[in-house]
Every structure is written in structure tokens, then in C-alpha cells.
Design an enzyme around this catalytic site. Structure first.
Site, PDB file in Angstrom:
ATOM      1  N   ILE A  75       0.832  -1.200   0.000  1.00 29.27           N
ATOM      2  CA  ILE A  75       0.000   0.000   0.000  1.00 29.27           C
ATOM      3  C   ILE A  75       0.872   1.258   0.000  1.00 29.27           C
ATOM      4  O   ILE A  75       0.718   2.137  -0.845  1.00 29.27           O
ATOM      5  CB  ILE A  75      -0.957  -0.019   1.225  1.00 29.27           C
ATOM      6  CG1 ILE A  75      -1.851  -1.265   1.166  1.00 29.27           C
ATOM      7  CG2 ILE A  75      -1.775   1.262   1.303  1.00 29.27           C
ATOM      8  CD1 ILE A  75      -2.710  -1.377  -0.083  1.00 29.27           C
ATOM      9  N   GLU A 118      10.289   3.078   6.387  1.00 28.32           N
ATOM     10  CA  GLU A 118       9.938   1.686   6.680  1.00 28.32           C
ATOM     11  C   GLU A 118      10.780   1.223   7.865  1.00 28.32           C
ATOM     12  O   GLU A 118      11.985   1.449   7.895  1.00 28.32           O
ATOM     13  CB  GLU A 118      10.186   0.815   5.443  1.00 28.32           C
ATOM     14  CG  GLU A 118      10.178  -0.688   5.685  1.00 28.32           C
ATOM     15  CD  GLU A 118       8.918  -1.215   6.356  1.00 28.32           C
ATOM     16  OE1 GLU A 118       7.804  -0.896   5.891  1.00 28.32           O
ATOM     17  OE2 GLU A 118       9.052  -1.938   7.376  1.00 28.32           O
ATOM     18  N   ALA A 142      -1.491 -13.944  -2.330  1.00 29.51           N
ATOM     19  CA  ALA A 142      -1.022 -13.419  -3.624  1.00 29.51           C
ATOM     20  C   ALA A 142      -2.068 -13.506  -4.730  1.00 29.51           C
ATOM     21  O   ALA A 142      -1.749 -13.710  -5.891  1.00 29.51           O
ATOM     22  CB  ALA A 142       0.268 -14.122  -4.048  1.00 29.51           C
ATOM     23  N   HIS A 161      -8.048 -10.877  -6.432  1.00 26.23           N
ATOM     24  CA  HIS A 161      -9.417 -11.396  -6.432  1.00 26.23           C
ATOM     25  C   HIS A 161     -10.255 -10.713  -7.506  1.00 26.23           C
ATOM     26  O   HIS A 161     -10.006  -9.568  -7.870  1.00 26.23           O
ATOM     27  CB  HIS A 161     -10.061 -11.135  -5.078  1.00 26.23           C
ATOM     28  CG  HIS A 161      -9.395 -11.860  -3.943  1.00 26.23           C
ATOM     29  ND1 HIS A 161      -9.672 -13.167  -3.641  1.00 26.23           N
ATOM     30  CD2 HIS A 161      -8.470 -11.450  -3.055  1.00 26.23           C
ATOM     31  CE1 HIS A 161      -8.930 -13.532  -2.598  1.00 26.23           C
ATOM     32  NE2 HIS A 161      -8.186 -12.506  -2.223  1.00 26.23           N
ATOM     33  N   VAL A 180       8.941   4.934  12.945  1.00 28.17           N
ATOM     34  CA  VAL A 180       8.393   6.197  13.439  1.00 28.17           C
ATOM     35  C   VAL A 180       7.901   5.998  14.866  1.00 28.17           C
ATOM     36  O   VAL A 180       7.099   5.094  15.125  1.00 28.17           O
ATOM     37  CB  VAL A 180       7.240   6.666  12.533  1.00 28.17           C
ATOM     38  CG1 VAL A 180       6.567   7.896  13.115  1.00 28.17           C
ATOM     39  CG2 VAL A 180       7.759   6.931  11.126  1.00 28.17           C
ATOM     40  N   LYS A 210     -14.827 -22.675   8.049  1.00 27.72           N
ATOM     41  CA  LYS A 210     -14.101 -21.627   7.356  1.00 27.72           C
ATOM     42  C   LYS A 210     -13.725 -22.098   5.946  1.00 27.72           C
ATOM     43  O   LYS A 210     -13.695 -23.281   5.666  1.00 27.72           O
ATOM     44  CB  LYS A 210     -12.813 -21.319   8.114  1.00 27.72           C
ATOM     45  CG  LYS A 210     -13.051 -20.697   9.463  1.00 27.72           C
ATOM     46  CD  LYS A 210     -11.711 -20.544  10.147  1.00 27.72           C
ATOM     47  CE  LYS A 210     -11.881 -20.151  11.599  1.00 27.72           C
ATOM     48  NZ  LYS A 210     -10.641 -20.332  12.345  1.00 27.72           N
ATOM     49  N   ARG A 236      -3.426 -10.303   9.007  1.00 30.94           N
ATOM     50  CA  ARG A 236      -4.392  -9.403   8.393  1.00 30.94           C
ATOM     51  C   ARG A 236      -4.654  -8.253   9.361  1.00 30.94           C
ATOM     52  O   ARG A 236      -4.816  -8.469  10.568  1.00 30.94           O
ATOM     53  CB  ARG A 236      -5.702 -10.122   8.124  1.00 30.94           C
ATOM     54  CG  ARG A 236      -5.573 -11.391   7.293  1.00 30.94           C
ATOM     55  CD  ARG A 236      -6.913 -12.103   7.291  1.00 30.94           C
ATOM     56  NE  ARG A 236      -6.896 -13.391   6.609  1.00 30.94           N
ATOM     57  CZ  ARG A 236      -6.554 -14.539   7.184  1.00 30.94           C
ATOM     58  NH1 ARG A 236      -6.150 -14.571   8.456  1.00 30.94           N
ATOM     59  NH2 ARG A 236      -6.598 -15.668   6.512  1.00 30.94           N
ATOM     60  N   ILE A 241      -6.307  -2.417   6.063  1.00 29.03           N
ATOM     61  CA  ILE A 241      -6.181  -2.948   4.701  1.00 29.03           C
ATOM     62  C   ILE A 241      -5.947  -4.454   4.776  1.00 29.03           C
ATOM     63  O   ILE A 241      -4.842  -4.958   4.578  1.00 29.03           O
ATOM     64  CB  ILE A 241      -5.059  -2.233   3.915  1.00 29.03           C
ATOM     65  CG1 ILE A 241      -5.187  -0.707   4.034  1.00 29.03           C
ATOM     66  CG2 ILE A 241      -5.093  -2.664   2.442  1.00 29.03           C
ATOM     67  CD1 ILE A 241      -6.455  -0.114   3.448  1.00 29.03           C
ATOM     68  N   SER A 300      -7.436  -8.415   3.536  1.00 28.70           N
ATOM     69  CA  SER A 300      -7.793  -8.940   2.220  1.00 28.70           C
ATOM     70  C   SER A 300      -9.128  -8.321   1.811  1.00 28.70           C
ATOM     71  O   SER A 300     -10.001  -8.171   2.651  1.00 28.70           O
ATOM     72  CB  SER A 300      -7.899 -10.464   2.296  1.00 28.70           C
ATOM     73  OG  SER A 300      -8.002 -10.989   1.021  1.00 28.70           O
TER      74      SER A 300
END
Ligand SMILES: Cc1cc2nc3c(=O)[nH]c(=O)nc-3n(C[C@H](O)[C@H](O)[C@H](O)COP(=O)(O)OP(=O)(O)OC[C@H]3O[C@@H](n4cnc5c(N)ncnc54)[C@H](O)[C@@H]3O)c2cc1C
Ligand SMILES: Cc1cc2nc3c(=O)[nH]c(=O)nc-3n(C[C@H](O)[C@H](O)[C@H](O)COP(=O)(O)OP(=O)(O)OC[C@H]3O[C@@H](n4cnc5c(N)ncnc54)[C@H](O)[C@@H]3O)c2cc1C
Lengths: 421, 482
Positions: free
Chosen positions: B12, B31, B46, B49, B171, B249, B310, B335, B337
Site C-alpha cells: 500500500i 519503513e 497473492a 481477487h 516512526v 471456514k 491481516r 487494509i 484482504s
């Protein structure tokens, strides 16, 4: 550049060297040997301890010394070889594709091929060890290479998973370099290493061996901090409450070796489900005529002397094939492993082409045995019944069968089994 | 003084950096790790979708559907492996078939092309599937991508166009005064910037809290996988999903762009946001669910297991907006999936938010293409030999499993956002990804890195700073630091 050879040998370890030399001595002069690393010798170059060559030379040599003797024999015979040269592919028509800095990407056509590419070490992924994924978890062979070839010690507080020989040798080697080895965990109730290594590498240095134990957790964000081991039950499941923690910076894995025979993928040569090596005859010819396999790529060996012997056999087989002296394939006797035997190499006996008076069958047992009998049968008929004082899964066994017996029998199978009592 | 400072070098943050590089603004990305693509973007399924699954009218649905067709061009420009292989969502019982029809309706609302296939057709396309399959939902636009190549390619291209990158820059404090922010990192470096974009993944709530924005919370939900070696390119061709229902699931079995296979993920909320460990029980459960759609999975081909986290927000949707505390601070949070699949659209949306604040002029020199990767595997014999003649290092194959040459490794180190660790090399050109997991090539990779970075071999790290591989030198009697 020369792009046609009678024989291409892939791999310049003990198996490949012995194979090339033996093919030469049996009359094949047009040979090319290809080796991926910068020097001939294979894995032996990193085995700087001694004990090699007891069978071959009746002497105790170090690995590099043993390798050097064979490399010199190759060079004396002026057999062509290329180092720093990786074979990328073998094709069905025996084209061999290699790459190096000098020649580039080259296709050579061979009349016969001997595959002697050795093996690779099983890694953490292959055994699914849970936990974090920090640096400091490394296979024992790689740690050995770093230490003995490049001069780097991978850590100072070490735990070892798996009691394979390389792990045991490294326990001693790292201790001598000033590291502290806190223990070795082995999931089986017995060790997978040679007895002399348990004594000389662990007992002599007071390194504990935890049998029926495995690593159940690996802890550390970027660098390894801790490993947790636990006792396992008969189904190899960890038993809750038996955990022990060790603060270490290194976990060495010595959990087995796998033949490196990816090159056979495109040639459609069937492999053995247990050894993962090609299915071969007693002449070490695979199911594809003119392609031979020997050494650790065929089945994992513990003693280099036996690898050399096997390499010679493959060289002899390939030379016989190249001279057009192999008979048309006829009757086969398939080898079978029954109770107590985990596998037999070769996979079958090519009866029309028995080159010596004796056929050697190599095998391993499924667990340690004491005072048992090895029974060999041709179909239902017992042909050997041999008393065995000790047998261990870590030590390759062999039995010799007379050519005559095989020639005079109509049997389809030859079976090996262990009878207790 | 920077115009824009981006926190987080996942897909992102890097996508936003590359999108904003199209404008005349001074931009830096911070980073905390030693490389971009080190956290969630490095450990996921990966999959790009198709977008039938997210609930209609969510940002997830809108941005996923909008992004999906844009990837062909992005991957072409950045030379990223991308394959439109289509997905099959498998139903094994009547309840699941019903769910398929619901999903088909949802697809219609979301504007995604799908089709329900019957058993015979499904098995024709995927012969290894369990013959218990009843029906499947086929989504032709679903694709697989190489997320490392994408994230790294975006950062490289952003840098080619003037964006700066600071690694190892966590940061830890942000102050706001006189219309600009002062951002302080753990390494004590400070940066001044007019605008901040918070793309800190699972830590986005903690980063927002640095300006006292506590309007959202992020929880980490772990997903664990098996990776299989590329043993057979036809084992599975589509991305396979098992329909999730009230009773259980879902599960994914998918090829990767290099024909490895991923089997997973599990789904469990966890407390520690840096816990990417794997557990035996969890992986056993993944196995069981995966076996329900393919009975014969060759687990002896497993080369690795891994986990990713996630970033689940309390709204369960993406949060992409100005902070309620300060409009110059843009949150790109939650953010989860399909974050990868929606990343194009997310970057575009953030660009619009930025341009609304400051209408920067276009950068006329912007070049959307990065220099093509040198991949021997896609060259002819002649092309390869010409290259080797020019530069012999392309003749020396260092990685036996993935067949990677020394030249390719050197190239990935020398690029912008280049590799500076063993894992960095692995993410970019694959040595260490294969069956041997680096046992053959690692010493060679270490030597090449040391030479290229002009450091000692024992100073080469596996991944983050301090993750040394070889700690002590024995031969020269000289020891490295403890
Ligand atoms: C780590 C280790 C430690 C050991 N320690 C001992 C010991 O202490 N004592 C003992 O008696 N035995 C030991 N052994 C067993 C025995 O020494 C070895 O099994 C034997 O040396 C193997 O010989 P090889 O030729 O089959 O394989 P290797 O020695 O592995 O040789 C294979 C060669 O093929 C090359 N090669 C592979 N693929 C390609 C390709 N595609 N193209 C070109 N070349 C290729 C490799 O670079 C390598 O040089 C050890 C084995 C290992 C693996
Ligand atoms: C198991 C799993 C499977 C998934 N499968 C898919 C899929 O198939 N398709 C799909 O579309 N999506 C998928 N996703 C989601 C997708 O991976 C994510 O949406 C995406 O990678 C998020 O990218 P990111 O840049 O937001 O996060 P990250 O990649 O985590 O990047 C955030 C970065 O911020 C840095 N950072 C954090 N705090 C600081 C700080 N204080 N200072 C500096 N830097 C900081 C971190 O180090 C990190 O590098 C999956 C996710 C998981 C976990």
C-alpha cells in the site's frame, strides 16, 4: 567447442570421480565430467575430520585427502572436466545442457550419462517445525561448510535436532571451536548416527542425547533466542508437560538427506518411493537405457568407501553399454523388502547382463536388530540364511548373491527379510 | 521539508509512493524494517481477487472491482509476474451450493463476471479435485501475482522517479506545529513534512495514536500456510476456494506465479502484532480443510510453512480518509484482504485525497516503466549466450533449484530499492525459495552481497539488522562483534 561425448558424468564428488575413472579404465576415453562447485571432491571437501578410506586404502584419511586421491587419478588420466559448471537439464535423447562463465549455455550430446549429483539436506520446511522464523536455524551441513571451508562459526550456543552423522560431527567440531552444544534431540528411540560418532562426538564431550524428543517451538524475532523440546509418544506426538527450554543462538538441523535427482524429471525415469533415487539394475542403469546413477543421488550413503565402490560399478556398467556389450534386456528379478528391511538397491536384477560372479544387494533395516537372521529368498525358495549380530538403520548392509544361482532360477522376485530369534 | 511522508513500505505505501511520484512533490517513505515488503505484503495468498466476495457498497468491494483490470498494465510496466488463471469456488454439499448462488447474486451487484459450473465441467478443468464436488463458481478475472515483485517494483519505480526511501526507520513520535509535522524515528533521525500518509499495516492504529487519533483500532488476524515445491505445473491451475459457510471456514489452494502451491490460510485473532509463528495444530486444521477439496495433496513436497497477519479494523472495512484530528494526516488502515487486489484503487483514492489538499502539478518526467528484470529463464539460448559473452556472471548459476545466475543476483542488488540481505535477494530473484531452501546457494549469495555492498562476509545479514548468519570468523583469528 566439443559438443559430442561418449560419456558425460554429472557431479564431481566421490561417486562421479570413481565412475569416470572406472569407465576410463574399462576403455572409454571420450569422457566429460561436469561439477557445479569450484573444486572437485563434492561434500567430502567439507568433511575435514578423519576416518575416510578405511576400506579403500586401509588408512585413515580426512575427507579432502580422500577426495584429492581420486581427483588426481582423474587428472592423471587426462579426463576432461569442467568446474563451476552447473548442469541445468538432461533431455530424453541424452542431450546435457550446462552453463558456466567461459562456455556460456551449452548443449552437449552424450551416448551415455552417469548421474552423480549427490543429495541435499532436509530443511526445516520439510519437517514442518513450528514456531518463529528467525536467523540461526541452519542445516548441519551448511554450518559445516561455513566452518570448514569459509572459516565462520555460525553461533556459540547450539542445540541440534536430529542425530544424523553430520549433526554429531558438528557437535564435536563446534565444541572444539569454542561453542557450547547444549544437546541433541532425536525423535526416534535410537540414534540415526553411527555408533562411533555417538561415542566420539557426544559422550566424549558430555553432550546429552535426548532420544524420543523433538523440537516443538522455535522462538526469536530476527535472531534465534530459544528452542523448546519435548518428549514424544509412540506416534511421535509431543507429550504435554515434558517441555524443556534451551537459550541458544543456533539450531542445527540434521534430519536427513534427500537425493538430488531433479535432473531426471524431464527424462521420465521412475524413482523409488522410499529412497527417492532412480530405480536401477545391478549395473546401476536406470529404466532409461544408457543413463546410470550412483552415490548419494541414488540412495543416501553413510560411508564414502561404499560410494566409491558404487561409482566404479556405474562406470563399468556405462563402459559395457558404450562398447555395445550389454545384451538385450531380458528377464528381470525384482528385489523386494519384507519385514525388517526398509529398502533394497538395486531395484531389479537384469539377468542377461550380470557382469561379475557376484551380485551385491545393498539394504537398510527398519530399526536396530540384535542377533537376528537375514533371510534371502528367490520367490519362495530360501537361498541365504545369515546370522547377524548387530544391524542398525544408520549403517548400510549388503549381501552377495552368486550369479549362478540367479541364472539358474526362474524366479520373478528376490526378497530380503529379517527373522528375529 | 518534505511535501509528503509515507509511513510503511508494504504494497500500500509503495503503491501510493509510486502514484504520487507522478506529481511534482518531494516525497519520502519510511519503513521500520531493513527492506520493503517485509510484513503482510510478504505473507499472503497473492491473489488478485475478482471482487465477487466483499459485501456490496463497501470500500473493499468497490476498490477491488475497480483495481482488478488495472493490474495488467501495472505488471507490464513494472515487469511483475502476473497470471490470469481464474478462480473456482467449490461447493461440496447442498448448503454450499446455496451459498454459491448467493455469491453469484452478490457478484452481479458488485459488477463481477461469474458463472456456475456443474460437476463434470469442474472436474474437467481440475482433474485432481475431490469427486465430492457438486458445483463451482467460476470467476475468470481472478489472477495471481508475485507480491514481492510488485511491492519492490513499485518502490524501485517510485525511486527512479525521485521518491526517497529510508529503511530501518521506525516512526516513534510525531509533532505538529506551524502547519507541518516533525516525524521522529527510533534511530533519532527526524523528518519535516507537510502531509503524512499512514500506511503502517497492522500498526496503523498505533501510528495514528502518535497524533492522538484513536478513532479506530486494528487487530491482527493470523493466517498460516504450507508452500509446496513446483513438482507439477498441472497439479492445480485455477485458484481454488472452498465456500465458507456457517459450519466452517474456507480454504485456498492456489498456484503461485512460479508454480509453487500455497495451501492455507488459517484465520485466528492474535494479541501480539509481531507474532508470525506457525503452530502444528493450526496447520493440521488447514490440512484437513484442504483435503476436503483435494484428497491427494503431496505433503512430502512441502518446502516451507509461514504466517501473515491481516490488519482488521473495527469497521471491518478499509479506512481511507483524512484523520479526524488533522486533515494533513491521511489514514490508510484496516487494509486486510483484498488489500493486495485493491491496492491500485487504494493508491488512486489516496492520490485524490492528497490532490484535494494540494493540487500538485504533474511531473512531466515521470516514467511508469522500471528497467526490465533480467530473467534468464525467459531468454532463448542465443540471447543468453550473447548476454554471457557480454557479462560472464550470467553464465554462473548460483541457485541450483531456481536456476538463478550470479548476474541476476548482482542486478537485483544494484537497482533502486535493491537487495541488502540474503532474504532481500531471495524475495527479488528467488535463490533460497526452492527445495534446498538456500543450503547450496546461501554461502555464494553471502559472498556476492559482501562484495557488492563492500562489507565483510560476516556482516551480511539474513534479513533485519542484527540477523547475522555467520557470527564468528575463525580462520584469520579475528572475531566479529558479539
Ligand atoms: C554433509 C555430509 C557429511 C558426510 N560426512 C561423512 C563422513 O564423515 N564420513 C563418511 O564416510 N561419509 C560421510 N558422508 C557420506 C559420504 O561421504 C558422501 O555420501 C559421499 O561423499 C557422497 O558422494 P557423492 O559423489 O554421491 O555426492 P557429493 O559428494 O555430494 O557429490 C555430488 C557432486 O555433484 C555436484 N552436482 C550436483 N548437482 C549438479 C549439477 N546439476 N551439475 C553439476 N554438478 C552437480 C555437486 O556440486 C557435488 O560436488 C557425508 C555426507 C554428507 C552429505
Ligand atoms: C493470510 C493473508 C492472506 C491474504 N491474502 C490476500 C490475497 O490473496 N489477496 C489480497 O488482495 N489480499 C490478501 N491479503 C491482504 C494483503 O496482504 C494486505 O491487504 C496487504 O498486504 C496490506 O499491505 P500494507 O502495505 O497495508 O501492509 P504491510 O505489508 O504490513 O505494510 C505495512 C508496513 O508498515 C511498516 N510500519 C509499521 N509501523 C511502522 C512505523 N511505526 N514506522 C515505520 N514503518 C512502520 C511495517 O513494517 C510494514 O512494512 C492477505 C492477508 C493475509 C494476512
Amino acid at each position: 567447442m566439443k559438443t559430442n561425448y561418449d560419456l558425460v558424468v554429472i557431479g564431481g564428488g566421490s561417486a562421479g570421480l570413481a565412475a569416470a575413472i572406472s569407465a576410463y579404465d574399462h576403455g572409454i576415453k571420450d569422457i566429460l565430467l561436469l561439477e557445479a562447485e569450484a573444486h572437485l571432491g563434492g561434500i567430502l571437501l567439507q568433511c575435514i575430520h578423519n576416518g575416510f578410506g578405511l576400506h579403500e586404502f586401509k588408512e585413515q584419511l580426512t575427507g579432502p585427502e580422500y577426495a584429492e586421491r581420486f581427483a588426481n587419478q582423474l587428472i592423471e588420466r587426462k579426463i576432461e572436466y569442467k568446474t563451476d559448471t552447473l548442469v541445468l537439464e538432461i533431455k530424453e535423447d541424452k542431450t546435457v545442457i550446462y552453463s558456466n562463465k567461459e562456455d556460456g549455455l551449452v548443449e552437449v550430446k552424450a551416448q551415455a550419462i552417469i548421474l552423480a549429483t549427490g543429495c541435499l539436506e532436509r530443511t526445516r520446511g520439510a519437517i514442518n517445525t513450528p514456531g518463529d522464523r528467525p536467523s540461526g536455524v541452519i542445516t548441519a551441513g551448511l554450518a559445516q561448510k561455513y566452518l570448514n571451508i569459509d572459516g565462520y562459526l555460525v553461533g556459540k550456543r547450539v542445540f541440534i535436532l536430529g542425530s544424523g552423522d553430520i549433526g554429531l560431527i558438528m557437535a564435536r567440531r563446534m565444541t572444539l571451536e569454542g561453542a557450547k552444544v547444549l544437546g541433541v534431540a532425536e525423535i526416534m528411540p535410537y540414534s540415526n548416527g553411527l555408533n562411533r560418532n555417538i561415542v566420539q562426538c557426544l559422550h566424549d564431550f558430555n553432550i546429552p542425547l535426548y532420544l524420543s524428543h523433538t523440537v516443538t517451538n522455535i522462538i526469536g524475532k530476527d535472531k534465534l533466542e530459544k528452542v523448546v523440546i519435548a518428549k514424544v509418544d509412540e506416534n511421535f506426538n509431543p507429550i504435554k508437560g515434558t517441555e524443556k527450554e534451551f537459550q541458544v543462538d543456533t539450531l542445527l538441523l540434521s534430519v536427513g538427506l534427500i537425493p538430488l535427482n531433479g535432473l531426471l524429471d524431464k527424462v521420465n525415469v521412475p524413482t523409488h518411493p522410499r529412497t527417492r533415487g532412480a530405480l536401477v539394475s545391478q549395473n546401476l542403469e536406470t529404466m532409461k537405457e544408457g543413463i546410470f546413477s550412483c552415490g548419494n543421488v541414488l540412495h543416501v550413503h553413510d560411508l564414502v568407501d561404499f560410494v566409491t565402490k558404487e561409482g566404479r560399478k556405474a562406470g563399468y556398467g556405462a563402459a559395457t553399454y558404450l562398447k555395445g556389450k550389454m545384451h538385450k534386456k531380458g528377464r528381470r528379478i525384482i528385489t523386494r523388502n519384507k519385514s525388517g528391511v526398509s529398502y533394497v538397491v538395486p531395484y531389479y536384477i537384469d539377468v542377461e547382463n550380470i557382469l561379475d560372479n557376484l551380485v551385491e544387494l545393498n539394504f537398510r533395516v527398519t530399526k536396530p536388530f540384535e542377533k537376528t537372521r537375514l533371510i534371502v529368498k528367490l520367490d519362495d525358495k530360501e537361498i541365504k540364511n545369515i546370522f547377524k549380530l548387530h544391524m542398525l538403520p544408520s549403517e548400510m548392509e549388503s549381501v552377495l548373491i552368486e550369479k549362478e544361482i540367479l541364472m539358474n532360477s526362474n524366479a520373478k522376485e528376490i526378497t530380503l527379510e529379517i527373522k528375529e530369534g | 521539508m518534505y511535501d509528503i511522508l509515507i509511513i510503511g513500505g508494504g504494497v500500500i505505501g509503495c503503491f501510493i509512493a509510486r502514484e504520487l511520484a507522478k506529481y511534482q512533490a518531494k516525497i519520502i517513505l519510511l519503513e521500520k524494517n531493513n527492506d520493503v515488503c517485509s510484513e503482510t505484503s510478504n505473507a499472503n495468498s497473492a491473489i488478485i481477487h475478482s471482487g465477487y466476495d466483499p459485501l456490496p457498497n463497501t470500500l473493499k468491494a468497490r476498490l477491488n472491482v475497480l483495481s482488478n483490470p488495472l493490474f495488467d498494465q501495472v505488471c507490464k510496466d513494472l515487469d511483475v509476474s502476473f497470471i490470469r488463471n481464474g478462480s473456482l469456488t467449490i461447493a461440496l454439499n447442498e448448503e454450499e451450493v446455496e451459498t454459491l448462488y448467493e455469491l453469484k447474486e452478490r457478484a452481479k451487484v458488485n459488477g463481477v463476471e461469474v458463472e456456475i459450473l456443474d460437476k463434470e465441467e469442474v472436474l474437467k478443468r481440475e482433474p485432481n479435485l475431490s469427486d465430492k464436488v457438486l458445483k463451482a463458481l467460476y470467476a475468470p478475472t481472478c489472477a495471481i501475482i508475485n507480491p514481492f515483485e510488485l511491492t519492490i517494483g513499485l518502490m524501485e519505480n517510485a525511486m527512479d522517479n525521485g521518491v526517497e526511501l529510508a529503511l530501518n526507520s521506525k516512526v516513534v513520535a510525531i509533532a505538529y506545529k506551524d502547519n507541518y509535522f516533525t516525524v521522529t524515528c527510533e534511530n533519532n533521525k527526524t523528518y519535516q513534512t507537510k502531509t503524512i500518509i499512514n500506511a503502517a499495516g497492522v500498526y496503523a492504529d498505533e501510528v495514528a495514536a502518535l497524533i492522538n487519533d484513536t478513532s479506530f483500532k486494528i487487530k491482527a488476524r493470523k493466517g498460516s500456510y504450507f508452500v509446496l515445491d513446483h513438482f507439477d505445473n498441472n497439479f492445480v491451475k485455477h485458484t481454488l476456494f472452498r465456500v465458507p459457510t456457517s459450519k466452517g471456514k474456507g480454504v485456498v489452494i492456489t498456484p503461485t506465479t512460479h508454480y509453487n502451491y500455497l495451501i492455507g490460510p488459517s484465520s485466528d485473532f492474535i494479541d501480539a502484532k509481531d507474532d508470525t509463528s506457525t503452530e502444528k495444530e493450526v496447520l493440521d486444521a488447514v490440512k484437513e480443510r484442504a483435503n476436503s477439496i483435494i484428497e491427494k495433496i503431496p505433503y512430502n513436497q512441502v518446502i516451507r510453512t509461514f504466517s501473515g497477519l491481516r490488519a482488521v479494523s473495527n469497521t471491518d472495512d478499509f479506512i481511507i480518509d483524512y484523520s479526524i484530528v488533522n486533515k494533513q494526516f491521511i489514514n490508510v488502515a484496516g487494509i486486510q484482504s483484498p488489500g493486495l487486489a485493491a491496492s491500485c484503487g487504494i493508491a488512486n483514492m489516496v492520490r485524490d485525497l492528497v490532490l484535494k489538499l494540494h493540487p500538485y502539478e504533474m511531473n512531466p518526467k515521470f516514467n511508469p516503466k522500471r528497467r526490465k528484470m533480467i530473467k534468464l529463464s525467459r531468454m532463448s539460448l542465443e540471447e543468453r549466450n550473447n548476454l554471457i559473452k557480454e557479462n560472464p556472471t550470467f553464465g554462473r548459476i548460483v541457485c541450483r533449484c531456481e536456476k538463478v545466475s550470479e548476474g541476476e543476483i548482482i542486478d537485483c542488488i544494484r537497482r533502486n530499492a535493491g537487495a541488502n540481505s540474503v532474504k532481500g535477494v531471495k524475495k527479488r530473484v528467488r535463490p533460497g525459495f526452492g527445495k534446498c531452501q538456500g543450503t547450496f546457494c546461501q554461502p555464494h549469495v553471502v559472498k556476492i552481497l559482501a562484495r557488492e555492498l563492500n562489507i565483510k562476509e560476516h556482516e551480511v545479514v539474513y534479513d533485519n539488522l542484527g540477523s547475522y548468519l555467520i557470527k564468528y570468523q575463525t580462520k584469520l583469528g579475528e572475531k566479529s562483534e558479539d
